[in-house]
Design an enzyme around this catalytic site. Structure first.
Site, PDB file in Angstrom:
ATOM      1  N   TYR A   1     -11.785  -5.628   6.504  1.00 16.61           N
ATOM      2  CA  TYR A   1     -10.559  -5.045   6.117  1.00 16.61           C
ATOM      3  C   TYR A   1     -10.260  -3.589   6.480  1.00 16.61           C
ATOM      4  O   TYR A   1      -9.396  -3.125   6.509  1.00 16.61           O
ATOM      5  CB  TYR A   1     -10.488  -5.047   4.311  1.00 16.61           C
TER       6      TYR A   1
ATOM      7  N   ARG B   1       3.290 -14.844  -0.715  1.00 13.28           N
ATOM      8  CA  ARG B   1       2.425 -14.075   0.139  1.00 13.28           C
ATOM      9  C   ARG B   1       2.973 -14.278   1.619  1.00 13.28           C
ATOM     10  O   ARG B   1       2.781 -13.279   2.159  1.00 13.28           O
ATOM     11  CB  ARG B   1       1.292 -15.166   0.364  1.00 13.28           C
TER      12      ARG B   1
END
Length: 421
Positions: A244, A90
């Site tokens: 988002y 990540r």
């Protein structure tokens, strides 16, 4: 009832366990199996999970194992919450795209594609194991990128529904602002996973009064602050976008922000180290407050509700899930996976009708769906050219030079996870 959680060694699992314990009347679990290859983490998480069940008087048995086949055998439902490559992968997803001036994020843009490429083959392997041991089990996918992963599962013929906590988070926040019970708030939620808008907020169910205009008039500042977007933008849209959408509506500003602060992966990795130390304390028998900062708020409630409905044990009649389009959004292929309100029962999730969308939203949904088509093709078949085409198609990239450089970076950082590379 037996449930299995693959990725059960996650530091977030105690939140799920707490939900299972509190909502045991909705989802009466007799056996819960936590499956994870990381034995040390699994035992720490499993120990805390057992103490949470014991403190709250849950009679269910909690088992831990690294054996996927044994863990999912005879399960009524299998929850997938994987992170292939862990926080280290990540961290890479969130950093190397910034070299091209593109958003670095684990589910969106180039980082999201990297995660999809690592994740889809692993998830499909687990799903095949579930099918061999128990073909009637439901698979609930919470593994990001949820839309692409769920589409891979459905195209392979699995009984799968995708789940995200964005919608339930909005439901709870709006209920608090409106001073009503969360169950009274029905969202007109539409789009793709991590690309959604609340185009209406109805009280009492799908046919209830739309109070979205009132909410924005009275609480627009609070809504905009929560989204990290300007109030003016929210007012001009007249809807509530997922946070988002910042990556699209404020791309360059977000890139500048990401370049000047620690990555989210670094923050989460530090939290995980602290949480695991807490989990090792035999006196701890409840989820620690620190867990609230880990992310995934209300995931446990959403997971319990969805599992209960799929297993015929009640649950809310309407839930926001990721499921097959089948004409719901007529501008998308029938086999696209969308995130909308659906009627959920033992036969699966059936999307509710969605009014015609403004081109401002339908155009972006269609563009990202095309990217997801190419991303899934790359995840299933591999190849540098397929990766390049997916990156070129993504609206946050879209330039030849960037797509070329990002393809090389993606492959360089992910070779150990890509069998074909």
């Amino acid at each position: 009832m037996k449930l299995a959680v693959v990725g059960g060694g996650s530091t977030y699992t105690p939140e799920l366990i707490d939900g299972f314990a509190r909502l045991r009347d909705t989802l009466p679990i007799g056996e819960l199996v936590l499956v994870d290859p990381a034995a040390d983490r699994l035992e720490l998480v499993g120990g805390l999970a057992r103490r949470i069940f014991a403190k709250q008087g849950h009679p269910g048995r909690i088992v831990t194992t690294s054996d996927v086949d044994a863990g999912v055998a005879d399960a009524d439902a299998v929850l997938l919450q994987l992170r292939v490559g862990g926080q280290a992968a990540r961290q890479q997803d969130e950093t190397w795209p910034l070299e091209c001036g593109c958003v670095g994020q684990e589910t969106t843009g180039a980082g999201g594609l990297a995660k999809a490429l690592r994740t889809v083959p692993v998830v499909l392997d687990i799903a095949e194991r579930v099918r061999r041991t128990n073909p009637n089990a439901w698979i609930i996918d919470f593994t990001n990128p949820v839309g692409i992963v769920t589409r891979a599962l459905l195209q392979a013929g699995h009984k799968a529904v995708g789940l995200c906590n964005v919608a339930i988070g909005f439901q709870r926040k709006f209920a608090k602002l409106l001073d009503v019970a969360p169950g009274e708030v029905h969202l007109d939620h539409v789009g793709l996973n991590h690309l959604t808008w609340e185009t209406g907020i109805r009280i009492g169910g799908p046919g209830g009064d739309d109070v979205l205009p009132r909410l924005l008039e009275r609480h627009g500042d609070a809504v905009a602050e929560d989204l990290h977007m300007p109030r003016e933008l929210v007012d001009r849209l007249g809807v509530v976008p997922s946070y988002y959408l910042r990556y699209y509506y404020q791309h360059d500003a977000v890139v500048d922000e990401l370049r000047t602060k620690p990555s989210r992966a670094a923050e989460v990795a530090a939290m995980e180290r602290e949480l695991l130390a807490m989990y090792g304390d035999p006196a701890l028998d409840e989820k620690p407050e620190l867990l609230a900062r880990r992310g995934g708020a209300f995931y446990s409630e959403a997971a319990v509700d969805l599992a209960a409905s799929l297993l015929g044990n009640g649950g809310s009649p309407y839930q926001v899930v990721n499921t097959v389009n089948n004409g719901t959004l007529p501008f998308l292929p029938d086999d696209a996976v969308i995130e909308v309100q659906a009627a959920v029962d033992g036969s699966g999730a059936k999307p509710l009708a969605v009014p015609a969308l403004d081109p401002l939203y339908s155009g972006l949904i269609a563009n990202v769906t095309a990217y997801e088509d190419l991303a899934l093709d790359a995840a299933l078949r591999g190849g540098r050219d397929r990766v390049f085409k997916a990156l070129l198609a993504h609206p946050l990239i879209g330039q030849y030079a960037y797509a070329e450089k990002l393809t090389d970076s993606l492959l360089a950082h992910n070779r150990e996870h890509l069998a074909w590379a």
